[in-house]
Design a protein around this motif. Sequence first.
Motif: not given
Length: 265
Positions: A226-237
């Motif tokens: 998955i990696g980061f879901v947005a903004l290169d820092w926001l995770t799914m958790g």
Amino acid sequence: MWVHDINPIAVDLGMLQIHWYGLMYLIGFASAWYLGNYRAAQPGSGWNAQQVSDLIFWGAMGVVLGGRFGYVLFYNFPQFLDDPLWLFAIWEGGMSFHGGLLGVITAIAVFAWKYKKGFFEIADFVAPLIPIGLGAGRLGNFIGGELWGRATDQTWGVIFPRAGDQLGRHPSQLYEMVLEGVVMFAVLWLYTRKPRPPMAASGLFLLMYGLFRSFVELFREPDGHIGFVALDWLTMGQLLSLPMIVIGALFLLMAHKRVAGNARV
């Protein structure tokens, strides 16, 4: 730095293997049952031992089924589309707290209908019973060498062979164990020792978990697929925890605002 080499199997009987992670689930359910009965035994609790046992049973079903469904839906839905039967392959691992939470909420709704109790009467009763199980689960993650943290050069970093490299990493599982388990339990248990308005305990649980999980995600390695879901820092958790923070804060505000309003009448 220490190299993680803990055997995830607690008992090996040949054809039967008992993993530490599974034992942590048992610890979580057993602690909830014990603490629930302790609270039910207090004068005027409105609860009895049979109700507590039924609640823990329904809650356990919600945790397991919701946790698995949540993991499939939030973290690996494409694999489910490719192989729908993979949903039932629980021996391969894959559980989601947020899915488990939705499962518990569903279980509470069913329990409320069966016993003719208010939803938040049950949810507020349950809130202080959950953190020990959360902490035990995170300890199980650490023992199993999974859900490791991001790379660090700190002396307390741990090398997790399952990560496929020799980098020292944050033992983020232990960070979560302390915050979600020890701290949340202490705060919620002390907070609920006195009568609180409906929704207050539930709101505090949601708010604290959302904040603690979002914080630890800064040190936890995002899921590789998955990696980061947005903004290169926001995770799914973090994304799944944001609604918990908002709803928890609203519950607390509404609960105490109602008390203040009644006091002025």
